[in-house]
Scaffold this active site. Structure first.
Site, PDB file in Angstrom:
ATOM      1  N   ASP A 122       0.927  -1.472  -0.312  1.00 30.19           N
ATOM      2  CA  ASP A 122      -0.088  -0.277   0.341  1.00 30.19           C
ATOM      3  C   ASP A 122       0.783   1.241   0.019  1.00 30.19           C
ATOM      4  O   ASP A 122       1.929   1.977   1.026  1.00 30.19           O
ATOM      5  CB  ASP A 122      -0.525   0.286   1.367  1.00 30.19           C
ATOM      6  N   ASP A 327      -2.644   5.915  -5.647  1.00 28.74           N
ATOM      7  CA  ASP A 327      -2.831   4.859  -4.706  1.00 28.74           C
ATOM      8  C   ASP A 327      -2.936   3.089  -4.545  1.00 28.74           C
ATOM      9  O   ASP A 327      -4.087   3.174  -5.440  1.00 28.74           O
ATOM     10  CB  ASP A 327      -3.387   5.078  -3.429  1.00 28.74           C
TER      11      ASP A 327
END
Length: 511
Positions: A122, A327
């Site tokens: 992430d 992201d």
């Protein structure tokens, strides 16, 4: 008592990748680290985990579960020489996992003797944490077919190389008050969504790495990570059940630690293949012929935030400037108005297909711009390009998503959703590219790639000592870019090849 956050930016984590290779130890050679990644819904992951009872790719259930996890995690606390490449001890390949989300995951090895953890990759989070002597965490999964998958739980006392981080450690510990001089540093990461958090102790231990070009050479290094004793919220229902691998900009993130130790350039890349496979490479700064755009850097909770200056749909060009975060922890792309409506309506005016009628209240389809299709129909959809600050073009390789539904028919959908907060470029818009997060030069790079044929090319040497200034303290870079390229006036021709079927979404049992 709630301890101050070590990492506060939320990430949309959807269990997604599993690393397939292993091996590593020590040899602190400068270089890069890399491994292949595969989507959690891919057949290789299903084969490894023995999971067959999962949502069929393309069904509304498939996209609904991905969108649901995106919404759960989108609430963020935002503020503003040549060297040998390296990879995880598991090797170069990682995989996506079907019933746990949509995003990229890896199997990482920590401690002595090594334990394996399936962690979400992430870029929207900083801290790497794994379940550890936990009183509230996921210990395993059970499929409807009865197969049990047990997760490892870390125990600092059982690793000969583990060491707790002192509360007085000014580099990593953000705890405001220390009970005593020898007390351990406590952390709490609040993801600001449905009470989702991870808390526990900070520890140091060995992360097992190997060289990427010769996977017999070990290159272990000590890193600081979270010993997650208490997980709450959606972490208890399958989001990042076995840990979260933070790739953000803060000094606690894994890339930051590797760069500070002088092991790699302060950069890494992630490649998102159209077949669900991919790679992540620590220390990769990309090449001179890649597109690039500067990051918009804030000192408090910095993110991989960039500026888009134009939206081009087909031959229509709209000057509209807005910021967005790249992201890897978000499945789809989320855009605020007016950009969302402008993009959607322009796409709608150009697509050569009948728009799907209003969806029923109980519809699982999360997309607004959807079109009815038949299995043998060929459809023209407009080309989509985002012009970045600096002038380089970012062509979206996969702007559309195919959905098959027994209830609502077979659909082609524009893969964007309306955001009421931050703009996010999610993984679906990264497909077909190697994305470079270059923190040395404070810019985002991209180059078309299938994730298999890339030749690693570090364009700058690694300093013998780590930079004195954290990326969080860096000033905004001067915008530099390649000359602008006029977008082609063309459209995609899509011929659906799905086997249209409806399946009931089977949930994994969490224990």
């Amino acid at each position: 008592m709630a301890w101050p956050c070590v990492c506060a930016s939320l990430t949309s984590v959807m269990l997604g990748l599993v690393v397939l290779s292993l091996a590593s130890q020590s040899c602190y050679g400068l270089g890069t680290f890399g491994f292949d990644i595969h989507h959690r819904f891919s057949d290789p992951v299903k084969g490894i985990l023995g999971i067959d009872d999962v949502p069929e790719k393309g069904t509304p259930e498939y996209y609904a579960v991905m969108s649901h996890r995106d919404r759960i995690f989108r609430g963020r606390r935002l503020a503003a020489g040549h060297h040998t490449p390296l990879t995880f001890a598991a090797g170069n390949e990682t995989l996506r996992i079907n019933s746990l989300g949509f995003l990229h995951f890896a199997n990482v090895s920590v401690g002595s003797p090594p334990l394996w953890f399936l962690v979400a990759l992430d870029t929207g989070s900083d801290l790497f944490w794994i379940p550890c002597n936990c009183t509230s965490c996921v210990t395993g999964l059970r499929t409807l077919s009865g197969k049990t998958i047990k997760f490892n739980i870390y125990d600092p006392d059982k690793s000969s190389t583990s060491q707790k981080v002192s509360c007085n450690n000014s580099s990593f510990c953000k705890q405001r008050q220390c009970p005593s001089s020898g007390s351990s540093c406590r952390y709490q990461v609040d993801y600001l969504s449905n009470g989702t958090s991870s808390s526990g102790l900070l520890v140091q231990d060995v992360l097992h790495l190997i060289t990427d070009d010769d996977q017999t050479k070990e290159a272990d290094t000590r890193i600081t990570f979270g010993c997650g004793q208490v997980q709450t919220g959606v972490f208890l229902s399958g989001a990042a059940p076995n840990g979260l691998f933070g790739l953000g900009m803060d000094n606690i993130s894994v890339p930051s630690i590797l760069a500070k130790e002088g092991l790699i350039s302060n950069s890494f890349s992630m490649c998102f293949g159209s077949d669900g496979s991919g790679r992540i490479t620590f220390g990769d700064t990309g090449g001179p012929n890649q597109g690039k755009t500067p990051f918009n850097i804030r000192t408090l909770h910095p993110t991989y935030n960039i500026t888009i200056t134009q939206i081009i749909v087909g031959d229509s060009v709209a000057d509209l400037e807005f910021h967005a975060i790249f992201d890897s922890g978000t499945s789809f792309t989320y855009i605020n108005d007016p950009a969302y409506t402008l993009l959607g309506e322009k796409f709608n005016s150009l697509v050569k297909a009948n728009r799907h009628s209003s969806q029923s209240p109980d519809s699982n389809i999360p997309f607004e711009y959807c079109y009815d299709i038949s299995p043998n129909q060929t459809i023209e959809v407009p080309f989509l390009n985002l012009t970045m600050k600096g002038g380089d073009d970012y062509y979206v390789m996969k702007p559309i998503i195919l959905v098959d539904s027994e209830k609502e028919g077979n659909l082609l959908c524009l893969g964007i959703q309306k955001s009421n907060s931050v703009n996010i470029i999610g993984q679906n818009f990264m497909t077909g590219y190697k994305i470079v997060f270059d923190r040395d030069n404070m810019n985002l790079g991209w180059k078309e790639s299938n994730c298999y044929d890339d030749v690693l090319s570090n364009t700058s040497p690694v300093p013998s000592h780590s930079p004195a200034v954290s990326p969080a303290l860096a000033v905004d870079p001067v915008a530099t870019s390649n000359p602008s390229i006029n977008p082609p006036n063309r459209s995609f021709r899509i011929k659906p090849t799905l086997t249209f079927m409806m399946v009931v979404f089977p949930l994994l049992a969490i224990f």
